[in-house]
Scaffold this active site. Structure first.
Site, PDB file in Angstrom:
ATOM      1  CB  ILE A 137      -0.932  -0.006   1.247  1.00 27.23           C
ATOM      2  CG1 ILE A 137      -2.003  -1.083   1.117  1.00 27.23           C
ATOM      3  CG2 ILE A 137      -1.582   1.373   1.470  1.00 27.23           C
ATOM      4  CD1 ILE A 137      -2.977  -0.893  -0.032  1.00 27.23           C
ATOM      5  N   GLY A 160     -13.644  11.501   9.015  1.00 23.30           N
ATOM      6  CA  GLY A 160     -12.453  11.043   9.734  1.00 23.30           C
ATOM      7  C   GLY A 160     -11.302  12.013   9.555  1.00 23.30           C
ATOM      8  CG  HIS A 217      21.428  31.581  12.318  1.00 22.85           C
ATOM      9  ND1 HIS A 217      20.129  31.807  12.732  1.00 22.85           N
ATOM     10  CD2 HIS A 217      21.822  32.709  11.664  1.00 22.85           C
ATOM     11  CE1 HIS A 217      19.752  33.020  12.359  1.00 22.85           C
ATOM     12  NE2 HIS A 217      20.758  33.590  11.704  1.00 22.85           N
TER      13      HIS A 217
HETATM   14  C1  LIG Z   1      -3.540   7.037   1.792  1.00 19.12           C
HETATM   15  C2  LIG Z   1      -2.492   6.531   2.732  1.00 19.12           C
HETATM   16  C3  LIG Z   1      -1.426   7.329   3.064  1.00 19.12           C
HETATM   17  C4  LIG Z   1      -0.444   6.850   3.928  1.00 19.12           C
HETATM   18  N1  LIG Z   1       0.618   7.653   4.239  1.00 19.12           N
HETATM   19  C5  LIG Z   1       1.577   7.205   5.076  1.00 19.12           C
HETATM   20  C6  LIG Z   1       2.700   8.004   5.390  1.00 19.12           C
HETATM   21  O1  LIG Z   1       2.832   9.121   4.913  1.00 19.12           O
HETATM   22  N2  LIG Z   1       3.642   7.492   6.214  1.00 19.12           N
HETATM   23  C7  LIG Z   1       3.520   6.241   6.773  1.00 19.12           C
HETATM   24  O2  LIG Z   1       4.407   5.819   7.519  1.00 19.12           O
HETATM   25  N3  LIG Z   1       2.459   5.462   6.496  1.00 19.12           N
HETATM   26  C8  LIG Z   1       1.491   5.914   5.670  1.00 19.12           C
HETATM   27  N4  LIG Z   1       0.433   5.104   5.360  1.00 19.12           N
HETATM   28  C9  LIG Z   1       0.359   3.770   5.986  1.00 19.12           C
HETATM   29  C10 LIG Z   1       1.287   2.784   5.269  1.00 19.12           C
HETATM   30  O3  LIG Z   1       0.927   2.707   3.919  1.00 19.12           O
HETATM   31  C11 LIG Z   1       1.197   1.431   5.936  1.00 19.12           C
HETATM   32  O4  LIG Z   1       1.469   1.557   7.306  1.00 19.12           O
HETATM   33  C12 LIG Z   1       2.178   0.444   5.320  1.00 19.12           C
HETATM   34  O5  LIG Z   1       1.946   0.270   3.950  1.00 19.12           O
HETATM   35  C13 LIG Z   1       2.109  -0.907   6.036  1.00 19.12           C
HETATM   36  O6  LIG Z   1       3.030  -1.765   5.472  1.00 19.12           O
HETATM   37  P1  LIG Z   1       2.821  -3.344   5.484  1.00 19.12           P
HETATM   38  O7  LIG Z   1       4.061  -3.904   4.891  1.00 19.12           O
HETATM   39  O8  LIG Z   1       2.412  -3.771   6.826  1.00 19.12           O
HETATM   40  O9  LIG Z   1       1.568  -3.620   4.556  1.00 19.12           O
HETATM   41  P2  LIG Z   1       1.135  -3.159   3.082  1.00 19.12           P
HETATM   42  O10 LIG Z   1       1.891  -1.995   2.595  1.00 19.12           O
HETATM   43  O11 LIG Z   1      -0.349  -3.052   3.129  1.00 19.12           O
HETATM   44  O12 LIG Z   1       1.540  -4.405   2.178  1.00 19.12           O
HETATM   45  C14 LIG Z   1       0.939  -5.653   2.333  1.00 19.12           C
HETATM   46  C15 LIG Z   1       1.064  -6.418   1.026  1.00 19.12           C
HETATM   47  O13 LIG Z   1       0.630  -7.749   1.243  1.00 19.12           O
HETATM   48  C16 LIG Z   1      -0.032  -8.209   0.077  1.00 19.12           C
HETATM   49  N5  LIG Z   1      -0.869  -9.345   0.448  1.00 19.12           N
HETATM   50  C17 LIG Z   1      -1.964  -9.327   1.253  1.00 19.12           C
HETATM   51  N6  LIG Z   1      -2.450 -10.579   1.398  1.00 19.12           N
HETATM   52  C18 LIG Z   1      -1.662 -11.397   0.662  1.00 19.12           C
HETATM   53  C19 LIG Z   1      -1.657 -12.792   0.406  1.00 19.12           C
HETATM   54  N7  LIG Z   1      -2.559 -13.619   0.945  1.00 19.12           N
HETATM   55  N8  LIG Z   1      -0.696 -13.296  -0.416  1.00 19.12           N
HETATM   56  C20 LIG Z   1       0.235 -12.477  -0.977  1.00 19.12           C
HETATM   57  N9  LIG Z   1       0.264 -11.149  -0.764  1.00 19.12           N
HETATM   58  C21 LIG Z   1      -0.659 -10.614   0.051  1.00 19.12           C
HETATM   59  C22 LIG Z   1      -0.801  -6.985  -0.394  1.00 19.12           C
HETATM   60  O14 LIG Z   1      -1.109  -7.072  -1.767  1.00 19.12           O
HETATM   61  C23 LIG Z   1       0.177  -5.856  -0.079  1.00 19.12           C
HETATM   62  O15 LIG Z   1       0.969  -5.521  -1.199  1.00 19.12           O
HETATM   63  C24 LIG Z   1      -0.549   5.554   4.485  1.00 19.12           C
HETATM   64  C25 LIG Z   1      -1.633   4.726   4.130  1.00 19.12           C
HETATM   65  C26 LIG Z   1      -2.585   5.212   3.272  1.00 19.12           C
HETATM   66  C27 LIG Z   1      -3.725   4.308   2.907  1.00 19.12           C
END
Ligand SMILES: Cc1cc2nc3c(=O)[nH]c(=O)nc-3n(C[C@H](O)[C@H](O)[C@H](O)COP(=O)(O)OP(=O)(O)OC[C@H]3O[C@@H](n4cnc5c(N)ncnc54)[C@H](O)[C@@H]3O)c2cc1C
Length: 465
Positions: free
Chosen positions: A42, A180, A444
Site C-alpha cells: 500500500i 475522519g 543558523h
Molecule cells: C492514503 C495513505 C497514506 C499513507 N501515508 C503514510 C505516510 O505518509 N507514512 C507512513 O508511515 N504510512 C502511511 N500510510 C500507511 C502505510 O501505507 C502502511 O502503514 C504500510 O503500507 C504498512 O506496510 P505493510 O508492509 O504492513 O503492509 P502493506 O503496505 O499493506 O503491504 C501488504 C502487502 O501484502 C499483500 N498481500 C496481502 N495478502 C496477501 C496474500 N494472501 N498473499 C500475498 N500477498 C498478500 C498486499 O497485496 C500488499 O501488497 C498511508 C496509508 C494510506 C492508505
C-alpha cells in the site's frame, strides 16, 4: 510442481515484507517473498508515496498563488487534475519497480501470487501459472491492511471514495465531505481544499488529528479554518443518501441531526487488517479485531510464525512495518542483541498544510502517566528562517520529565516539521536529556533552531521569544 524449501518465507511485499526479505537475505538466509498485487504494498502504490506526490502538487499550486509576496509574477495559475494524478502514479510506478530490482539484487525469490498457510511450515501460492508449494520453518505475515468500511457509508467509487479512489479521482470534487480526521483524512482534505474543493471534515472525537497533542490539534484546526475548511468535531455521519451526482449526509452534532449536501465523500475511518484467507485459524494464530496478536518481538505464539506491520496493529506506519521487518529477520537469522520496536519512539507525520509531526507522549498522556513535567514552546514567528521562507505560522512544543530531564515528547506543526521531527527521535533513542539538547549547537538560519529554543523555553531560557 516440486515443493521448494526456504529459510524464511515472507507473505506480502509492502514496506514490512520487502524490508524483512532483504535483511534476511543480507544475513545469509534463503528467502522467498510472495505478493499478490504489487511490490511495495500500500505504502508505495496507494499510500505514503502517491499521496505525497499529490500533496507536492497542491503545495506548489498554493505557492504559485503567493508569487507576488515573493516579488514574482504568475498569471493564469491553474491545474490539470489528470496530470497531477499521472505524476503521482508515475512516482509510485518508479518506486514499485525499484523494490523488484532490490529483491533481485539481494537474491530473494519473489513470487507473484496469493499465499495461504496450509499447515505448519507450509505455504501454498496460487499464481497465474498454477499452484506453488513452499516450505519453511519461519513464516512472516506482512499482508497489511485495507480501508475500513462502515455500514451505510461504504465506498462506491463514484460518490463515496476510499483513499484508493481519492488517489485516482474521476473528477475534482466541488463540495467535499471527508469523514475522519486522522492522517489519511486530513491529507486528502488538505489536498482537495487547496485545489479549490469546498471541504468539510467530520470527526467523531472532540478534536481533529485526535492522536496528536491537543494544543497541536487546536493550532492545526485554526489554520485549516483560515484556509476555508469547515471542521465539525464531536460529530458523526449517521447516514448517506445517494442521489444523482449528490450525497445528502445526515450528521449528528450537538444532539441534533443536520443534513448537508455534497457531491463527493471520502471515507477515512480507519483500516482493517488483511487476515482472511491466510489459514490463520487452522494454525491457531490469534486475531483480535482484525489484527494478529503478537508480543514485542512480533511473535504470534505459534512457533515459527511472525506478524509485522499493519496486520500486527497500530501504529499503522510504514517505518514501523519496516523496522519490525528488520527485527524479525535478525531474530530468525539468530543475531544477538535484537531490540524490540518501542512504539513511543516512533514518529507520526501528517503531510497536510501546515504539516504536523510528533514523537512520544502528549502533554495529557505524560500527566496521565504521573510525570511531573516541564513544557517548552516556540512559535515559528520567532524564527528567522521561517520568516524568510514566508512560513511564520507554526509551533514546536517539547515535554520533559522534571525529575530526570528525559525528553518525553515533541510535537510540531508548521512548514517542514515532518523532516525536523527525526532530530527528536534520535534524541529519544539516545535517551537524551534537556542538558544534551541545550548543549547542542543548531545551525543558523534553520527551522531546526526552533527545536533548540523550545527546549530552552521549557527551562525559562528561550532567547528569541
Ligand atoms: C492514503 C495513505 C497514506 C499513507 N501515508 C503514510 C505516510 O505518509 N507514512 C507512513 O508511515 N504510512 C502511511 N500510510 C500507511 C502505510 O501505507 C502502511 O502503514 C504500510 O503500507 C504498512 O506496510 P505493510 O508492509 O504492513 O503492509 P502493506 O503496505 O499493506 O503491504 C501488504 C502487502 O501484502 C499483500 N498481500 C496481502 N495478502 C496477501 C496474500 N494472501 N498473499 C500475498 N500477498 C498478500 C498486499 O497485496 C500488499 O501488497 C498511508 C496509508 C494510506 C492508505
Amino acid at each position: 510442481m516440486a515443493t521448494k524449501s526456504f529459510d524464511m518465507i515472507v507473505i506480502g511485499a509492502g514496506p514490512g515484507g520487502y524490508v524483512a526479505a532483504i535483511r534476511g537475505a543480507q544475513l545469509g538466509l534463503n528467502v522467498a517473498i510472495v505478493e499478490r498485487e504489487h511490490m511495495g504494498g500500500i505504502c508505495l502504490n496507494w499510500g505514503c508515496i502517491p499521496t505525497k506526490a499529490m500533496l507536492r502538487s497542491s503545495e506548489v499550486f498554493h505557492l504559485m498563488h503567493r508569487a507576488k509576496e515573493f516579488g514574482l509574477k504568475a498569471s493564469g495559475i491553474d491545474y490539470d487534475l489528470d496530470a497531477v494524478v499521472a505524476r503521482s502514479r508515475a512516482v509510485a510506478k518508479q518506486l514499485n519497480g525499484g523494490v523488484g530490482h532490490l529483491l533481485k539484487k539481494n537474491m530473494v525469490t519473489a513470487i507473484m501470487g496469493d499465499a495461504t498457510i496450509t499447515a505448519k511450515g507450509k505455504v501454498s501460492v496460487k499464481t497465474d501459472k498454477g499452484t506453488e508449494e513452499l516450505t519453511s520453518k519461519n513464516i512472516i505475515l506482512a499482508t497489511g491492511a485495507r480501508a475500513r468500511e462502515l455500514p451505510g457509508l461504504e465506498a462506491d467509487g463514484d460518490l463515496v471514495w476510499t483513499y484508493k479512489h481519492a488517489l485516482v479521482p474521476p473528477r475534482m470534487p466541488k463540495k467535499l465531505l471527508v469523514i475522519g480526521s486522522g492522517a489519511i483524512g486530513i491529507e486528502f482534505a488538505s489536498f482537495y481544499n487547496t485545489l479549490g474543493s469546498d471541504t468539510t471534515v467530520v470527526e467523531v472525537m472532540d478534536r481533529i488529528l485526535p492522536v496528536e497533542d491537543a494544543e497541536i490539534s487546536g493550532f492545526a484546526k485554526k489554520q485549516f479554518e483560515k484556509q476555508g475548511m469547515t471542521i465539525m468535531e464531536k460529530a458523526m455521519v449517521k447516514q448517506l443518501d445517494r442521489g444523482k451526482g449528490k450525497v445528502t449526509a445526515h450528521i449528528e452534532v450537538g444532539g441534533k441531526v443536520e443534513k448537508h449536501d455534497f457531491d463527493t465523500v471520502i471515507s477515512a475511518v480507519g483500516i482493517v487488517g488483511n487476515t482472511e484467507g491466510l489459514g490463520l485459524e487452522g494454525l491457531g494464530v490469534k486475531v483480535d479485531r482484525t489484527h494478529v496478536v503478537t508480543d514485542e518481538y512480533c511473535r504470534t505464539g505459534v512457533e515459527g510464525v511472525y506478524a509485522i506491520g499493519d496486520i500486527a496493529g497500530a501504529p499503522w506506519l510504514a517505518h514501523k512495518a519496516s523496522h519490525e521487518g528488520v527485527m524479525v529477520a535478525e531474530l530468525i537469522a539468530g543475531k544477538n542483541n535484537v531490540h524490540p520496536v518501542k512504539p513511543e519512539s516512533i514518529a507520526g507525520c501528517t503531510y497536510c498544510h501546515p504539516q504536523v509531526a510528533s514523537v512520544g507522549y502528549s502533554e495529557a498522556k505524560a500527566k496521565e502517566l504521573g510525570y511531573k513535567i516541564k513544557v517548552g514552546r516556540f512559535p515559528f514567528i520567532g524564527n528567522g528562517k521561517a520568516i524568510a521562507l514566508g512560513e511564520p505560522e507554526g509551533m514546536v512544543k517539547t515535554i520533559f520529565d522534571e525529575k530526570t530531564g528525559e525528553l518525553l515528547g515533541a510535537h510540531m506543526v508548521g512548514a517542514e516539521v515532518t523532516e525536523l521531527i527525526q532530530g527528536y527521535v534520535v534524541g529519544r533513542t539516545l535517551e537524551t536529556t534537556e542538558e544534551d539538547l541545550m548543549n547542542t549547537v543548531f545551525p543558523h538560519p534553520t527551522l531546526s533552531e526552533m527545536m533548540h529554543e523550545s527546549v530552552l523555553d521549557a527551562y525559562g531560557r528561550a532567547i528569541h521569544f
